[in-house]
Design an enzyme around this catalytic site. Structure first.
Site, short mmCIF file in Angstrom:
data_model
loop_
_atom_site.label_atom_id
_atom_site.label_comp_id
_atom_site.label_asym_id
_atom_site.label_seq_id
_atom_site.Cartn_x
_atom_site.Cartn_y
_atom_site.Cartn_z
N GLU A 101 0.82 -1.21 0.00
CA GLU A 101 0.00 0.00 0.00
C GLU A 101 0.85 1.25 0.00
O GLU A 101 1.99 1.26 0.48
CB GLU A 101 -0.90 0.00 1.24
CG GLU A 101 -1.96 -1.07 1.17
CD GLU A 101 -2.73 -1.21 2.47
OE1 GLU A 101 -3.94 -1.48 2.40
OE2 GLU A 101 -2.15 -1.08 3.54
N CYS A 126 3.37 8.50 0.90
CA CYS A 126 3.95 7.59 1.90
C CYS A 126 4.07 6.22 1.23
O CYS A 126 3.06 5.66 0.79
CB CYS A 126 3.00 7.56 3.09
SG CYS A 126 3.41 6.37 4.35
N CYS A 157 6.80 -4.62 15.52
CA CYS A 157 6.40 -3.70 16.58
C CYS A 157 4.93 -3.98 16.90
O CYS A 157 4.10 -3.99 15.97
CB CYS A 157 6.57 -2.25 16.14
SG CYS A 157 8.24 -1.89 15.57
N CYS A 167 1.83 -1.91 15.52
CA CYS A 167 1.82 -1.59 14.09
C CYS A 167 1.08 -2.67 13.30
O CYS A 167 1.32 -3.86 13.47
CB CYS A 167 3.26 -1.48 13.60
SG CYS A 167 3.40 -1.38 11.80
N GLY A 220 6.90 -1.95 5.88
CA GLY A 220 8.28 -2.43 5.81
C GLY A 220 9.29 -1.56 6.51
O GLY A 220 9.04 -0.42 6.86
N CYS A 278 0.08 6.52 7.82
CA CYS A 278 1.36 5.81 7.74
C CYS A 278 1.47 4.88 8.94
O CYS A 278 1.07 5.21 10.03
CB CYS A 278 2.51 6.81 7.78
SG CYS A 278 2.71 7.70 6.26
N1 SAH Z 1 9.55 0.60 9.56
C1 SAH Z 1 9.82 1.99 9.57
C2 SAH Z 1 8.94 2.78 8.62
C3 SAH Z 1 7.51 2.35 8.49
S1 SAH Z 1 6.50 2.62 9.92
C4 SAH Z 1 9.72 2.54 10.98
O1 SAH Z 1 9.24 1.84 11.87
O2 SAH Z 1 10.16 3.66 11.19
C5 SAH Z 1 6.29 4.38 9.82
C6 SAH Z 1 5.90 5.03 11.13
O3 SAH Z 1 4.55 4.68 11.51
C7 SAH Z 1 6.80 4.60 12.29
O4 SAH Z 1 7.23 5.70 13.05
C8 SAH Z 1 5.87 3.75 13.09
O5 SAH Z 1 6.27 3.65 14.40
C9 SAH Z 1 4.53 4.42 12.89
N2 SAH Z 1 3.39 3.59 13.28
C10 SAH Z 1 3.27 2.26 13.16
N3 SAH Z 1 2.09 1.83 13.66
C11 SAH Z 1 1.45 2.92 14.12
C12 SAH Z 1 0.19 3.12 14.78
N4 SAH Z 1 -0.62 2.11 15.05
N5 SAH Z 1 -0.14 4.39 15.10
C13 SAH Z 1 0.70 5.43 14.81
N6 SAH Z 1 1.88 5.30 14.21
C14 SAH Z 1 2.28 4.05 13.87
FE1 SF4 Z 2 7.82 -1.64 13.29
FE2 SF4 Z 2 7.97 0.01 11.16
FE3 SF4 Z 2 7.95 -2.65 10.80
FE4 SF4 Z 2 5.75 -1.43 11.63
S1 SF4 Z 2 6.73 -1.16 9.67
S2 SF4 Z 2 6.63 -3.34 12.47
S3 SF4 Z 2 6.59 0.21 12.92
S4 SF4 Z 2 9.53 -1.47 11.87
#
Ligand code: SAH
Ligand code: SF4
Length: 403
Positions: free
Chosen positions: A114, A133, A144, A147, A190, A364
């Site tokens: 996406e 994005c 995480c 996420c 990713g 995002c």
């Molecule tokens: N993997 C990379 C980039 C993709 S995630 C990273 O983790 O930085 C992009 C951003 O979205 C990250 O800062 C992540 O912590 C945030 N994010 C992920 N899940 C989220 C959620 N449920 N609410 C708000 N931000 C979120």
């Molecule tokens: Fe964590 Fe970013 Fe991967 Fe989501 S996309 S699991 S926030 S590293």
């Protein structure tokens, strides 16, 4: 050099694909010198490579057969060797606000990823912006717990062309209204710095004046803290913006919120980001997802201020978007403002992000294209329970909250 020998991006580990992949490299990810070599090997004049590339990057030509200035044999050979488009099929979902749209891009192997377009109309002296994005992998291995992508697991790395073509998709749509993409953030599905070759190659193409042509400072690469990846960027010294997903300053809590912390601890991540600043002069953005009662206390703010104090840093506080498999909620406005005040008091530039497109899960970090099936209620309940226990252990050793 034959096209088959063009640089490939080997996946981290093999996962069975759903369908056969198209072996032809996408032109958006081919280095200009490799493309020129392809023409030279076929005895074609050098200007032809430039001519084809210019038409490709203009976004106005969808098939090699439409490149009428080329001899037919060259058009056919190009079509055998390369793809102008790597995204098989795209569906778009708009939001009610009319400013945020989500695209689901089909890939050649049947997977999908996406991307999100966020438009910001002109305000006062500020010009209108259109931020895309984009995803760098199908799924994510970091896991995480807050996420939606992390919940999916990891399928495969995207190629540089698959990454760039997400931006080209939105650029073509915006062009119809006389608008253009002004910013790109690697904040979709990713972990970009676990697919570093393709991400560097894509960001280079996006910021090359002879290719997509964005200003380098208008590209942001967000990482959960892959230290060797940050070090590679530091060696390159690009002007891209580096964003680090912090979410907790204390190691025990960050181990739970960003499991990669067990491999590269938060101190090492901040040190690597500081080296990036030293090499590039660029301020690093720290993203901090605010989760009610988990990482949003005044003590957490003080720990964050102590960790980042003295660094050229900007902190972006993001209210968590609720996801089904966690028991967590976003922090309330007051708590976020109190947190921000502590950081600002310590001299850190701090902003609070308003989440866009929450209603369609388009924000995002909210991207979960490929959920095979919704988890059943008992699976969700078990996950929530496990997470609550893990977090409880991490919170037990938290210093008492002042006041
Ligand atoms: N993997 C990379 C980039 C993709 S995630 C990273 O983790 O930085 C992009 C951003 O979205 C990250 O800062 C992540 O912590 C945030 N994010 C992920 N899940 C989220 C959620 N449920 N609410 C708000 N931000 C979120
Ligand atoms: Fe964590 Fe970013 Fe991967 Fe989501 S996309 S699991 S926030 S590293």
């Amino acid at each position: 050099m034959t096209p088959a020998a063009l640089p490939a991006n080997p996946p981290l580990f093999e996962v069975p694909s759903l369908g056969r992949r198209d072996a032809r490299p996408g032109l958006s990810g081919v280095e200009p010198r490799d493309f020129a070599a392809w023409f030279a090997e076929r005895g074609q004049p050098a200007y032809r490579a430039r001519q084809v590339a210019d038409q490709h990057w203009s976004g106005r030509v969808e098939r090699f057969t439409d490149m009428r200035t080329l001899p037919e044999a060259v058009r056919l050979a190009l079509d055998d060797a390369f793809r102008l488009q790597t995204l098989a099929e795209t569906t778009v979902r708009p939001t009610d606000d009319g400013l945020t749209d989500k695209a689901l891009h089909g890939l050649d192997d049947g997977r999908s990823v996406e991307s999100v377009l966020m438009r910001y109309p002109a305000r006062g002296p500020r010009r209108a912006r259109a931020t895309v994005c984009i995803s760098s992998q199908a799924g994510c291995a970091v896991g995480c717990p807050f996420c939606a992508t992390g919940e999916l697991g990891f399928w495969r790395d995207l190629s540089a062309a698959e990454i760039v073509d997400q931006v080209r998709f939105w650029a073509a749509r915006l062009a119809r209204d006389g608008e253009r993409v002004t910013n790109v953030v690697f904040m979709g599905m990713g972990e970009p710095l676990l697919n570093t070759d393709a991400v560097i190659s894509a960001a280079t193409a996006l910021t090359d004046p002879r290719r997509f042509g964005l200003g380098a400072r208008h590209v942001t690469i967000s990482t959960s803290g892959v230290v060797p990846g940050i070090e590679r960027l530091t060696e390159l010294k690009p002007q891209w913006t580096l964003a680090v997903s912090l979410h907790a300053a204390r190691a025990a809590l960050r181990d739970v919120l960003v499991p990669l912390n067990r491999r590269w601890s938060v101190d090492r991540v901040v040190a690597a980001a500081a080296a990036y600043t030293a090499a590039t002069g660029r301020r690093v953005t720290y993203e901090y997802v605010m989760i009610d009662g988990i990482n949003d206390t005044p003590t957490d703010a003080a720990d964050t201020a102590a960790l980042l104090g003295g660094h050229l840093a900007h902190v972006n506080l993001i209210p968590m978007n609720p996801v089904a498999h966690t028991p967590w909620r976003p922090s309330g406005r007051d708590r976020i403002e109190a947190f921000a005040a502590i950081l600002r008091g310590a001299g850190l530039a701090t902003t609070v992000r308003r989440n866009r497109g929450i209603e369609i899960g388009a924000a995002c970090g909210q991207l979960a294209a490929e959920r095979a099936a919704e988890p059943t209620p008992d699976v969700v309940a078990r996950r929530r329970d496990l997470l609550t226990r893990r977090t409880a252990a991490a919170l037990r050793d938290r210093a008492p909250v002042a006041g």
